[in-house]
Design a protein around this motif. Sequence first.
Motif, PDB file in Angstrom:
ATOM      1  N   ILE A   1      11.187  15.719  -2.349  1.00 23.71           N
ATOM      2  CA  ILE A   1      11.048  15.748  -0.882  1.00 23.71           C
ATOM      3  C   ILE A   1       9.800  14.972  -0.445  1.00 23.71           C
ATOM      4  O   ILE A   1       9.771  14.421   0.645  1.00 23.71           O
ATOM      5  N   LYS A   2       8.779  14.896  -1.300  1.00 25.64           N
ATOM      6  CA  LYS A   2       7.595  14.078  -0.983  1.00 25.64           C
ATOM      7  C   LYS A   2       7.982  12.596  -0.945  1.00 25.64           C
ATOM      8  O   LYS A   2       7.551  11.845  -0.056  1.00 25.64           O
ATOM      9  N   GLU A   3       8.830  12.165  -1.891  1.00 25.88           N
ATOM     10  CA  GLU A   3       9.273  10.764  -1.909  1.00 25.88           C
ATOM     11  C   GLU A   3      10.140  10.438  -0.697  1.00 25.88           C
ATOM     12  O   GLU A   3      10.095   9.320  -0.177  1.00 25.88           O
ATOM     13  N   ILE A   4      10.890  11.434  -0.221  1.00 29.97           N
ATOM     14  CA  ILE A   4      11.685  11.236   1.004  1.00 29.97           C
ATOM     15  C   ILE A   4      10.750  11.049   2.199  1.00 29.97           C
ATOM     16  O   ILE A   4      10.961  10.176   3.043  1.00 29.97           O
ATOM     17  N   CYS A   5       9.690  11.855   2.258  1.00 28.62           N
ATOM     18  CA  CYS A   5       8.684  11.694   3.325  1.00 28.62           C
ATOM     19  C   CYS A   5       8.046  10.302   3.257  1.00 28.62           C
ATOM     20  O   CYS A   5       7.897   9.633   4.284  1.00 28.62           O
ATOM     21  N   ASP A   6       7.695   9.883   2.034  1.00 32.23           N
ATOM     22  CA  ASP A   6       7.072   8.560   1.859  1.00 32.23           C
ATOM     23  C   ASP A   6       8.008   7.439   2.313  1.00 32.23           C
ATOM     24  O   ASP A   6       7.571   6.437   2.885  1.00 32.23           O
ATOM     25  N   LYS A   7       9.302   7.617   2.054  1.00 29.75           N
ATOM     26  CA  LYS A   7      10.306   6.610   2.439  1.00 29.75           C
ATOM     27  C   LYS A   7      10.374   6.499   3.964  1.00 29.75           C
ATOM     28  O   LYS A   7      10.461   5.410   4.523  1.00 29.75           O
ATOM     29  N   MET A   8      10.346   7.667   4.613  1.00 23.22           N
ATOM     30  CA  MET A   8      10.386   7.685   6.081  1.00 23.22           C
ATOM     31  C   MET A   8       9.113   7.096   6.681  1.00 23.22           C
ATOM     32  O   MET A   8       9.127   6.542   7.770  1.00 23.22           O
ATOM     33  N   LEU A   9       8.002   7.259   5.959  1.00 21.59           N
ATOM     34  CA  LEU A   9       6.703   6.818   6.478  1.00 21.59           C
ATOM     35  C   LEU A   9       6.184   5.587   5.737  1.00 21.59           C
ATOM     36  O   LEU A   9       4.973   5.379   5.630  1.00 21.59           O
ATOM     37  N   GLU A  10       7.117   4.765   5.271  1.00 21.79           N
ATOM     38  CA  GLU A  10       6.733   3.522   4.584  1.00 21.79           C
ATOM     39  C   GLU A  10       5.887   2.655   5.532  1.00 21.79           C
ATOM     40  O   GLU A  10       6.215   2.495   6.703  1.00 21.79           O
ATOM     41  N   GLY A  11       4.780   2.134   5.029  1.00 19.41           N
ATOM     42  CA  GLY A  11       3.903   1.318   5.865  1.00 19.41           C
ATOM     43  C   GLY A  11       2.759   2.102   6.490  1.00 19.41           C
ATOM     44  O   GLY A  11       1.867   1.530   7.103  1.00 19.41           O
ATOM     45  N   PHE A  12       2.807   3.428   6.350  1.00 17.36           N
ATOM     46  CA  PHE A  12       1.740   4.287   6.868  1.00 17.36           C
ATOM     47  C   PHE A  12       0.948   4.886   5.701  1.00 17.36           C
ATOM     48  O   PHE A  12       1.466   5.041   4.604  1.00 17.36           O
ATOM     49  N   GLU A  13      -0.283   5.266   6.005  1.00 15.09           N
ATOM     50  CA  GLU A  13      -1.059   6.054   5.044  1.00 15.09           C
ATOM     51  C   GLU A  13      -0.688   7.513   5.286  1.00 15.09           C
ATOM     52  O   GLU A  13      -0.736   7.980   6.431  1.00 15.09           O
ATOM     53  N   VAL A  14      -0.330   8.232   4.211  1.00 11.99           N
ATOM     54  CA  VAL A  14       0.225   9.582   4.383  1.00 11.99           C
ATOM     55  C   VAL A  14      -0.667  10.640   3.731  1.00 11.99           C
ATOM     56  O   VAL A  14      -1.138  10.470   2.607  1.00 11.99           O
ATOM     57  N   GLU A  15      -0.884  11.725   4.469  1.00  8.99           N
ATOM     58  CA  GLU A  15      -1.632  12.861   3.921  1.00  8.99           C
ATOM     59  C   GLU A  15      -0.707  14.082   3.891  1.00  8.99           C
ATOM     60  O   GLU A  15       0.064  14.309   4.824  1.00  8.99           O
ATOM     61  N   VAL A  16      -0.788  14.856   2.792  1.00 10.14           N
ATOM     62  CA  VAL A  16      -0.001  16.089   2.685  1.00 10.14           C
ATOM     63  C   VAL A  16      -0.768  17.218   3.358  1.00 10.14           C
ATOM     64  O   VAL A  16      -1.915  17.503   3.008  1.00 10.14           O
ATOM     65  N   LEU A  17      -0.135  17.864   4.345  1.00  9.98           N
ATOM     66  CA  LEU A  17      -0.769  18.996   5.033  1.00  9.98           C
ATOM     67  C   LEU A  17      -0.651  20.264   4.203  1.00  9.98           C
ATOM     68  O   LEU A  17      -1.600  21.001   4.013  1.00  9.98           O
ATOM     69  N   ASP A  18       0.565  20.546   3.743  1.00  8.87           N
ATOM     70  CA  ASP A  18       0.772  21.702   2.866  1.00  8.87           C
ATOM     71  C   ASP A  18       2.134  21.614   2.181  1.00  8.87           C
ATOM     72  O   ASP A  18       3.006  20.839   2.573  1.00  8.87           O
ATOM     73  N   GLU A  19       2.277  22.406   1.141  1.00  4.33           N
ATOM     74  CA  GLU A  19       3.530  22.494   0.390  1.00  4.33           C
ATOM     75  C   GLU A  19       3.686  23.946  -0.028  1.00  4.33           C
ATOM     76  O   GLU A  19       2.734  24.554  -0.507  1.00  4.33           O
ATOM     77  N   MET A  20       4.861  24.515   0.199  1.00  4.40           N
ATOM     78  CA  MET A  20       5.017  25.932  -0.171  1.00  4.40           C
ATOM     79  C   MET A  20       6.456  26.241  -0.589  1.00  4.40           C
ATOM     80  O   MET A  20       7.399  25.575  -0.154  1.00  4.40           O
ATOM     81  N   PRO A  21       6.611  27.273  -1.447  1.00  5.55           N
ATOM     82  CA  PRO A  21       7.955  27.676  -1.850  1.00  5.55           C
ATOM     83  C   PRO A  21       8.661  28.383  -0.703  1.00  5.55           C
ATOM     84  O   PRO A  21       8.019  29.043   0.117  1.00  5.55           O
TER      85      PRO A  21
END
Length: 302
Positions: A216-236
């Motif tokens: 799901i992180k790679e999906i986020c990166d794909k959507m935000l290609e060209g941007f610098e991305v920071e992870v806010l949080d990740e949880m089960p």
Amino acid sequence: MSNDKIIRCITSDGAVVISAALTTDIVHTAARLHRTSPVATAALGRLLTGCSIMGAQLKQKDASITLRINGDDSELGAVIAVSDSRGNVRGYVQNPACHTEYYENGKLNVGKAVGRTGVLNVMRDYGSGEPYIGMIPLVSGEIAEDITNYFATSEQIPTVCALGVLLDKESHEVLLSGGFLLQLLPGADNSTIDMIEKNLEKLEPVTTMLAKGMSIKEICDKMLEGFEVEVLDEMPIAYVCNCSREKVERAFMLLSDDEIRASAEEKGHAEASCHFCNKVYRFNKQELEKIIEEKNKNKQEQ
């Protein structure tokens, strides 16, 4: 043990936020509990995923969100999902055995089963005070488009929502489920919008990306290609029902003494089942008399 999780990311310039969720175990659990037909699994699975993502956006610890879709002439009846502020979710569909139809390309016709007209209700309960309730007409019954429209119409937040449930064509078992919700924040300018639109044009369906092994992180990166991305949080996240015997007892206390006693007359005991997990709670006549006694004691103390 669930492997499902949700991740929230933001662009470093604060212009775009995205939440993505893997919900395969959640949807598998819902399908097993409710014995859903393929189209009911897909509809409920999409709503559970969307609700989980929206729930995880709530800032208050005890807050919850309820999504309810009532389609006109719906074959499924109402489809309901409830999430807490950690993205743990539960749900059900009124007619889980709904007949399944397919488009010519072999994909499930979720829109027809849900109903292409009707309403989407969104209720946010913050744990204190009156809940916030929003209601908008359905635009397609495909659920992701309806959630996108809700944010654009009711909250004036430009949003892209994608939700997907992949089933085995023969066994109808849930193979994969997930989705994302991308939103433009006030800092988004035209160049940000252009870049997001270009990324969207190249984007494959969520379940295709998951089937390729993308996280799901790679999906986020794909959507935000060209941007610098920071992870806010990740949880089960998981399918979690919070029903209990105590809650059923409190529900009985809302009835009159005669109504409580009458509920046990036919079988010698009263039964109440949970819509979300199908657990059955049974009370014999002595237990019901105890509830009546407690109820009347509470009234006197007040």
